[in-house]
Design a protein around this motif. Structure first.
Motif, PDB file in Angstrom:
ATOM      1  N   ASN A 326       0.828  -1.174  -0.015  1.00 35.07           N
ATOM      2  CA  ASN A 326       0.038  -0.222  -0.065  1.00 35.07           C
ATOM      3  C   ASN A 326       0.760   1.318  -0.075  1.00 35.07           C
ATOM      4  O   ASN A 326       2.053   1.397   0.272  1.00 35.07           O
ATOM      5  CB  ASN A 326      -1.014   0.050   1.361  1.00 35.07           C
ATOM      6  CG  ASN A 326      -0.142  -0.178   2.654  1.00 35.07           C
ATOM      7  OD1 ASN A 326       0.700  -0.921   2.728  1.00 35.07           O
ATOM      8  ND2 ASN A 326      -0.640   0.862   3.514  1.00 35.07           N
ATOM      9  N   ILE A 386      -8.052 -10.545  -2.699  1.00 35.85           N
ATOM     10  CA  ILE A 386      -7.477  -9.384  -1.989  1.00 35.85           C
ATOM     11  C   ILE A 386      -5.782  -9.543  -1.959  1.00 35.85           C
ATOM     12  O   ILE A 386      -5.483 -10.230  -1.283  1.00 35.85           O
ATOM     13  CB  ILE A 386      -7.928  -8.994  -0.668  1.00 35.85           C
ATOM     14  CG1 ILE A 386      -9.482  -8.829  -0.783  1.00 35.85           C
ATOM     15  CG2 ILE A 386      -7.303  -7.575   0.023  1.00 35.85           C
ATOM     16  CD1 ILE A 386     -10.329  -8.456   0.418  1.00 35.85           C
ATOM     17  N   GLU A 389      -2.567  -4.477   0.823  1.00 37.94           N
ATOM     18  CA  GLU A 389      -3.185  -3.932   2.220  1.00 37.94           C
ATOM     19  C   GLU A 389      -3.675  -2.693   2.199  1.00 37.94           C
ATOM     20  O   GLU A 389      -3.150  -1.648   2.829  1.00 37.94           O
ATOM     21  CB  GLU A 389      -2.252  -4.443   3.178  1.00 37.94           C
ATOM     22  CG  GLU A 389      -0.805  -3.755   3.570  1.00 37.94           C
ATOM     23  CD  GLU A 389       0.144  -4.776   2.598  1.00 37.94           C
ATOM     24  OE1 GLU A 389       1.254  -4.688   2.997  1.00 37.94           O
ATOM     25  OE2 GLU A 389      -0.333  -5.388   1.652  1.00 37.94           O
ATOM     26  N   TRP A 390      -4.224  -1.920   1.088  1.00 35.42           N
ATOM     27  CA  TRP A 390      -4.591  -0.761   1.174  1.00 35.42           C
ATOM     28  C   TRP A 390      -5.886  -0.653   2.148  1.00 35.42           C
ATOM     29  O   TRP A 390      -6.671  -1.305   2.410  1.00 35.42           O
ATOM     30  CB  TRP A 390      -5.473  -0.647  -0.490  1.00 35.42           C
ATOM     31  CG  TRP A 390      -4.517  -0.442  -1.421  1.00 35.42           C
ATOM     32  CD1 TRP A 390      -3.940  -1.162  -2.511  1.00 35.42           C
ATOM     33  CD2 TRP A 390      -3.705   0.912  -1.559  1.00 35.42           C
ATOM     34  NE1 TRP A 390      -2.902  -0.482  -3.303  1.00 35.42           N
ATOM     35  CE2 TRP A 390      -2.661   0.578  -2.871  1.00 35.42           C
ATOM     36  CE3 TRP A 390      -3.330   2.188  -1.059  1.00 35.42           C
ATOM     37  CZ2 TRP A 390      -1.739   1.579  -3.308  1.00 35.42           C
ATOM     38  CZ3 TRP A 390      -2.591   2.984  -1.655  1.00 35.42           C
ATOM     39  CH2 TRP A 390      -1.709   2.752  -2.719  1.00 35.42           C
ATOM     40  N   THR A 391      -5.870   0.590   2.768  1.00 38.23           N
ATOM     41  CA  THR A 391      -6.881   0.773   4.044  1.00 38.23           C
ATOM     42  C   THR A 391      -8.087   0.593   3.502  1.00 38.23           C
ATOM     43  O   THR A 391      -9.146   0.391   4.197  1.00 38.23           O
ATOM     44  CB  THR A 391      -6.389   2.207   4.589  1.00 38.23           C
ATOM     45  OG1 THR A 391      -4.994   2.061   5.080  1.00 38.23           O
ATOM     46  CG2 THR A 391      -7.424   2.304   5.788  1.00 38.23           C
ATOM     47  N   PHE A 393      -9.703  -1.170   1.394  1.00 38.28           N
ATOM     48  CA  PHE A 393     -10.070  -2.394   1.375  1.00 38.28           C
ATOM     49  C   PHE A 393     -10.735  -3.068   2.741  1.00 38.28           C
ATOM     50  O   PHE A 393     -11.373  -3.891   2.804  1.00 38.28           O
ATOM     51  CB  PHE A 393      -9.103  -3.380   1.070  1.00 38.28           C
ATOM     52  CG  PHE A 393      -8.575  -3.307  -0.367  1.00 38.28           C
ATOM     53  CD1 PHE A 393      -9.475  -2.450  -1.328  1.00 38.28           C
ATOM     54  CD2 PHE A 393      -7.431  -3.711  -1.005  1.00 38.28           C
ATOM     55  CE1 PHE A 393      -8.946  -2.292  -2.732  1.00 38.28           C
ATOM     56  CE2 PHE A 393      -7.095  -3.417  -2.230  1.00 38.28           C
ATOM     57  CZ  PHE A 393      -7.712  -2.623  -2.918  1.00 38.28           C
ATOM     58  N   ARG A 394     -10.368  -2.464   3.948  1.00 39.71           N
ATOM     59  CA  ARG A 394     -10.783  -2.577   5.200  1.00 39.71           C
ATOM     60  C   ARG A 394     -12.193  -2.283   5.350  1.00 39.71           C
ATOM     61  O   ARG A 394     -12.854  -2.856   6.375  1.00 39.71           O
ATOM     62  CB  ARG A 394      -9.897  -2.152   6.376  1.00 39.71           C
ATOM     63  CG  ARG A 394      -8.522  -2.482   6.337  1.00 39.71           C
ATOM     64  CD  ARG A 394      -7.923  -2.130   7.758  1.00 39.71           C
ATOM     65  NE  ARG A 394      -6.339  -2.374   7.729  1.00 39.71           N
ATOM     66  CZ  ARG A 394      -5.905  -3.664   8.036  1.00 39.71           C
ATOM     67  NH1 ARG A 394      -6.704  -4.535   8.612  1.00 39.71           N
ATOM     68  NH2 ARG A 394      -4.564  -3.907   8.025  1.00 39.71           N
ATOM     69  N   ASP A 410      -8.599 -13.749   1.084  1.00 37.59           N
ATOM     70  CA  ASP A 410      -8.079 -12.587   1.461  1.00 37.59           C
ATOM     71  C   ASP A 410      -6.497 -12.849   1.782  1.00 37.59           C
ATOM     72  O   ASP A 410      -6.128 -13.704   2.746  1.00 37.59           O
ATOM     73  CB  ASP A 410      -8.678 -12.119   2.823  1.00 37.59           C
ATOM     74  CG  ASP A 410      -8.120 -10.855   3.605  1.00 37.59           C
ATOM     75  OD1 ASP A 410      -7.149 -10.335   2.939  1.00 37.59           O
ATOM     76  OD2 ASP A 410      -8.723 -10.376   4.529  1.00 37.59           O
ATOM     77  N   ARG A 412      -4.114 -10.634   2.577  1.00 34.47           N
ATOM     78  CA  ARG A 412      -3.604  -9.650   3.546  1.00 34.47           C
ATOM     79  C   ARG A 412      -4.421  -9.450   4.929  1.00 34.47           C
ATOM     80  O   ARG A 412      -3.782  -8.195   5.615  1.00 34.47           O
ATOM     81  CB  ARG A 412      -3.296  -8.255   2.807  1.00 34.47           C
ATOM     82  CG  ARG A 412      -2.519  -8.340   1.591  1.00 34.47           C
ATOM     83  CD  ARG A 412      -1.204  -8.820   1.760  1.00 34.47           C
ATOM     84  NE  ARG A 412      -0.491  -8.855   0.875  1.00 34.47           N
ATOM     85  CZ  ARG A 412       0.820  -9.226   0.521  1.00 34.47           C
ATOM     86  NH1 ARG A 412       1.480  -9.309   1.576  1.00 34.47           N
ATOM     87  NH2 ARG A 412       1.603  -9.158  -0.687  1.00 34.47           N
ATOM     88  N   LYS A 413      -5.213 -10.316   5.242  1.00 33.06           N
ATOM     89  CA  LYS A 413      -6.052  -9.980   6.462  1.00 33.06           C
ATOM     90  C   LYS A 413      -6.594  -8.557   6.824  1.00 33.06           C
ATOM     91  O   LYS A 413      -6.612  -7.963   7.617  1.00 33.06           O
ATOM     92  CB  LYS A 413      -5.333 -10.427   7.662  1.00 33.06           C
ATOM     93  CG  LYS A 413      -6.233 -10.645   8.897  1.00 33.06           C
ATOM     94  CD  LYS A 413      -5.322 -11.242  10.345  1.00 33.06           C
ATOM     95  CE  LYS A 413      -6.235 -11.261  11.316  1.00 33.06           C
ATOM     96  NZ  LYS A 413      -7.275 -12.517  11.346  1.00 33.06           N
ATOM     97  N   MET A 414      -7.273  -8.152   5.557  1.00 32.28           N
ATOM     98  CA  MET A 414      -7.934  -6.955   5.418  1.00 32.28           C
ATOM     99  C   MET A 414      -9.436  -6.938   6.024  1.00 32.28           C
ATOM    100  O   MET A 414      -9.850  -5.910   6.404  1.00 32.28           O
ATOM    101  CB  MET A 414      -7.833  -6.434   4.120  1.00 32.28           C
ATOM    102  CG  MET A 414      -6.573  -6.296   3.385  1.00 32.28           C
ATOM    103  SD  MET A 414      -5.566  -5.264   4.545  1.00 32.28           S
ATOM    104  CE  MET A 414      -6.107  -3.711   4.314  1.00 32.28           C
TER     105      MET A 414
END
Length: 431
Positions: A326, A386, A389-391, A393-394, A410, A412-414
């Motif tokens: 990210n 996914i 880990e772009w914010t 996406f959370r 997933d 990146r555990k987003m």
């Protein structure tokens, strides 16, 4: 002090702008006339948070650019070599660009009276500064290192996306010089930064850079290996690593499991160190494993996808995240690349979205659909991967409602699966 920076890529641009911010007079040297014009207009040739503001602040004041080596060397005291050191087909470091810079720099130094310092900031394997750079400079300048010019190695430890901050707030500064005078003058450039300078020789400074990146890469691959085991045991590896990271000897940094590491540094530097070790007739089994685990990690994403949707031929798969991490538009060694390549090989229809990196990825994959938002990419998709880990996406929620088949893999555990609708099938890569 008066500084010239050879190369206006990632390291060169950031170093130039930050040295200017520290009050030094900086001249950028680049053979690309477009980059020269951009810098003189206050436009950075790369995207990096905070870089544009610094360039606009200092352009045509104490920061200028030129393609004229003679002018730059005559009007500076210290020159930094910040050119690229890509890997060759065998994974070893390619020093051709460094060599060309040294030849041009040496010829310019031949026309200059007085002591000049050359600093290698490009990442090069141990021995390069003294065994390659020194001899090229002496050959083309007809001068003697240590007498007529100084030579040092000053590695960078910058995170892409946070490079300006890291330069101005370093946790270590390493200067490896061939003599005390050179070390003292290079160290003086960083006088206004609150960080102790580690003084050493060039070979050790080169090794510090490689060991630093290789150790961080090792932590990531170790975490991914553990994560793959945890997945098969039904254990959330993030819960495991959160507890493990509380040990001060380990720390919590770089323990996040996921699709693997990419970028311009870790993959290239680990492979280069492996190549150097093999030249010395030593087989670095641990580092080989670090690379192997990282190369296999994206394939785990594809295998999870197949477990949930079956044969992907003709199915629409949304890939969210194209940059290797990210807060950057850099796609070098992005873990999305092998995943997309595998999807295309298997006949899938790929839609992709990234806040910043789509234009760069178009040069790699022309035959996928690039979207303007996550929602557009997910609309009608049979599954979602996914990858970065772009914010933003959370915060995905209602965007999944437009999917044809609601399967989310997933890497990146987003996503918090507890917040998803019950009809969404969620699979974490290592949890």
């Amino acid at each position: 002090m008066k500084v010239s920076i050879i190369g206006s890529g990632y390291v060169g641009s950031v170093s130039a702008a930050c040295f200017a911010e520290l009050g030094h007079e900086v001249i950028c040297i680049d053979i690309d006339e477009m980059k020269v014009r951009m810098i003189n207009d206050g436009i950075p040739p790369i995207w990096e948070e905070g870089l544009e503001g610094l360039m606009q602040k200092h352009a045509e004041k104490n920061l200028i650019a030129t393609s004229d080596y003679d002018y730059a060397i005559q009007n500076s005291d210290i020159s930094f070599i910040c050119v690229g050191t890509p890997s060759n087909e065998h994974g070893n470091i390619d020093l051709s660009i460094v060599g060309n810079a040294c030849k041009s720099l040496g010829m310019a130094m031949a026309k200059k009276d007085g002591f000049h310092i050359v600093v290698v900031k490009s990442t090069v394997v141990p021995g390069t500064t003294e065994d390659v750079v020194l001899h090229l400079l002496e050959e083309h300048s007809c001068k003697t290192a240590g007498k007529d010019f100084g030579l040092a190695m000053n590695p960078e430890f910058l995170r892409e996306g946070k490079a300006v901050y890291d330069f101005m707030n370093p946790d270590k500064i390493v200067v490896g010089g061939i003599d005390g005078r050179t070390i003292a003058l290079v160290s003086e450039l960083y006088r206004d930064l609150e960080c102790e300078v580690t003084s050493t020789n060039p070979r050790t400074a080169e090794m510090i850079k490689y060991v630093n990146n290789s150790f961080l890469a090792t932590k990531i691959s170790f975490s991914n290996e553990v994560g793959n085991i945890c997945k098969r045991l039904g254990i959330d590896t993030y819960e495991v690593m959160k507890a493990v990271g509380k040990d001060f000897r380990i720390s919590e940094h770089f323990l996040n499991s996921g699709a693997g590491f990419g970028g311009s540094c870790f993959p290239k530097d680990v492979r280069a160190l492996i190549g150097k070790a093999k030249e010395l007739d030593y087989y670095p089994a641990l580092l080989e494993s670090v690379v192997e685990v990282n190369d296999l990690q994206p394939i785990q994403m594809f295998e999870l996808l197949e477990e949930n949707v079956g044969d992907v031929k003709g199915k629409r798969i949304a890939v969210l995240g194209l940059a290797f991490k990210n807060d950057t538009d850099d796609i070098r060694e992005s873990r999305s690349i092998p995943v997309i390549r595998k999807l295309l090989e298997k006949g899938a229809l790929v839609t992709a979205y990234d806040p910043m990196a789509s234009e760069h990825m178009k040069a790699v994959f022309e035959d996928i659909t690039y979207c303007e938002s996550s929602e557009d990419a997910l609309n009608g998709a049979d599954a979602c991967l996914i990858m970065t880990e772009w914010t933003e996406f959370r915060k995905l929620d209602s965007e999944f409602s437009g999917m044809k088949s609601k399967v989310v893999i997933d890497g990146r555990k987003m996503i918090d699966p507890d917040n998803l609708e019950q009809d969404i099938v969620y699979e974490g890569l290592c949890w």
